[in-house]
Design a protein around this motif. Structure first.
Motif, PDB file in Angstrom:
ATOM      1  N   TRP A 112      -3.919  -7.698   0.768  1.00  0.00           N
ATOM      2  CA  TRP A 112      -4.420  -7.407   1.705  1.00  0.00           C
ATOM      3  C   TRP A 112      -6.264  -6.851   1.548  1.00  0.00           C
ATOM      4  O   TRP A 112      -7.158  -6.484   1.055  1.00  0.00           O
ATOM      5  N   VAL A 171      -5.967  -6.855   9.150  1.00  0.00           N
ATOM      6  CA  VAL A 171      -5.380  -5.373   8.204  1.00  0.00           C
ATOM      7  C   VAL A 171      -6.988  -4.636   8.034  1.00  0.00           C
ATOM      8  O   VAL A 171      -6.818  -3.333   7.650  1.00  0.00           O
ATOM      9  N   LEU A 172      -8.271  -5.124   8.071  1.00  0.00           N
ATOM     10  CA  LEU A 172      -8.929  -4.649   7.684  1.00  0.00           C
ATOM     11  C   LEU A 172      -9.195  -3.175   8.838  1.00  0.00           C
ATOM     12  O   LEU A 172      -9.631  -2.254   8.574  1.00  0.00           O
ATOM     13  N   SER A 186      -6.557  -0.445   8.314  1.00  0.00           N
ATOM     14  CA  SER A 186      -7.581   0.010   6.977  1.00  0.00           C
ATOM     15  C   SER A 186      -8.165   1.017   7.488  1.00  0.00           C
ATOM     16  O   SER A 186      -8.529   2.532   7.107  1.00  0.00           O
ATOM     17  N   ARG A 187      -9.448   0.807   8.673  1.00  0.00           N
ATOM     18  CA  ARG A 187     -10.473   1.498   9.104  1.00  0.00           C
ATOM     19  C   ARG A 187      -9.384   2.837   9.446  1.00  0.00           C
ATOM     20  O   ARG A 187     -10.766   3.948   9.765  1.00  0.00           O
ATOM     21  N   TRP A 220      -5.940   3.769   8.922  1.00  0.00           N
ATOM     22  CA  TRP A 220      -5.031   4.225   8.851  1.00  0.00           C
ATOM     23  C   TRP A 220      -4.948   3.557   6.856  1.00  0.00           C
ATOM     24  O   TRP A 220      -4.689   3.085   6.792  1.00  0.00           O
ATOM     25  N   LYS A 221      -4.662   4.760   6.306  1.00  0.00           N
ATOM     26  CA  LYS A 221      -4.138   4.469   5.306  1.00  0.00           C
ATOM     27  C   LYS A 221      -3.112   3.910   4.355  1.00  0.00           C
ATOM     28  O   LYS A 221      -3.253   3.052   3.365  1.00  0.00           O
ATOM     29  N   GLU A 244      -2.038   0.441   4.080  1.00  0.00           N
ATOM     30  CA  GLU A 244      -2.048  -1.116   3.142  1.00  0.00           C
ATOM     31  C   GLU A 244      -1.513  -0.285   1.375  1.00  0.00           C
ATOM     32  O   GLU A 244      -0.574  -0.910   0.639  1.00  0.00           O
ATOM     33  N   LYS A 245      -1.282   1.360   1.741  1.00  0.00           N
ATOM     34  CA  LYS A 245      -0.633   1.633   0.351  1.00  0.00           C
ATOM     35  C   LYS A 245       0.916   1.476   0.367  1.00  0.00           C
ATOM     36  O   LYS A 245       1.415   1.051  -0.614  1.00  0.00           O
ATOM     37  N   ARG A 293       1.102  -1.928  -0.109  1.00  0.00           N
ATOM     38  CA  ARG A 293       0.635  -3.001  -1.896  1.00  0.00           C
ATOM     39  C   ARG A 293       1.996  -2.139  -2.900  1.00  0.00           C
ATOM     40  O   ARG A 293       2.222  -2.389  -3.829  1.00  0.00           O
ATOM     41  N   ASN A 342       4.650  -4.440   8.977  1.00  0.00           N
ATOM     42  CA  ASN A 342       4.309  -5.167   8.014  1.00  0.00           C
ATOM     43  C   ASN A 342       4.927  -6.180   8.031  1.00  0.00           C
ATOM     44  O   ASN A 342       6.263  -6.305   7.807  1.00  0.00           O
TER      45      ASN A 342
END
Length: 156
Positions: free
Chosen positions: A32, A37-38, A41-42, A44-45, A48-49, A52, A79
């Motif tokens: 990721w 996805v960037l 991620s900018r 919402w966190k 990605e969490k 992973r 996802n």
């Protein structure tokens, strides 16, 4: 007949009323860090969490599977594992169209349950190396033909 609504703009800022699901393609190797996805991620966190953790736990983490991550009261991120690896090699581009189709079939059921519209960039056509003329009919068959509203964003 439902059509894809094409919009100029950012798929992380979905333009519709009601529940919205932002769909995007992930790889099957836990990577990721590039592409759409960037942008996620900018903002919402959680997506990605969750991705992973899903990869680490190996709980149904395979091509064709989806993970829904709520990020606001009305927006969730889906996802979708539709990409084998991350590099184009002897077996061609990382995109796996049959996995994308399987993901979108599952997404259709979720969207129906939540009465949600679907928002996405041109999934599978960036780093995954897919062709929109192959992806678009899959979207039509899995989502549009089942009455799901789909918005595709072209970022300027």
């Amino acid at each position: 007949m439902t059509q894809i609504t094409y919009l100029k703009g950012d798929a992380t800022n979905p333009m519709a009323k009601g529940n919205k699901i932002i769909a995007h393609i992930c790889n099957d190797v836990g990577g990721w860090g590039k592409g759409f996805v960037l942008a996620i991620s900018r903002k919402w966190k959680e997506p990605e969490k969750a991705y992973r953790k899903w990869y680490k736990d190996k709980n149904n983490f395979e091509l064709g599977e989806v993970q829904l991550v709520p990020v606001t009261d009305y927006i969730s991120i889906c996802n979708m594992i539709g990409q084998k690896g991350i590099k184009t090699g002897s077996k061609g581009a990382p995109i796996r169209y049959e996995a994308v189709e399987s993901c979108l079939e599952k997404l259709c059921e979720i969207a129906k349950e939540q009465q949600a519209s679907i928002h996405m960039p041109r999934i599978g056509c960036g780093l995954a190396g897919g062709k929109w003329e192959i992806i678009e009919p899959i979207i039509k068959k899995t989502l549009l033909d089942n009455g799901i509203e789909v918005y595709v964003y072209d970022f300027d």
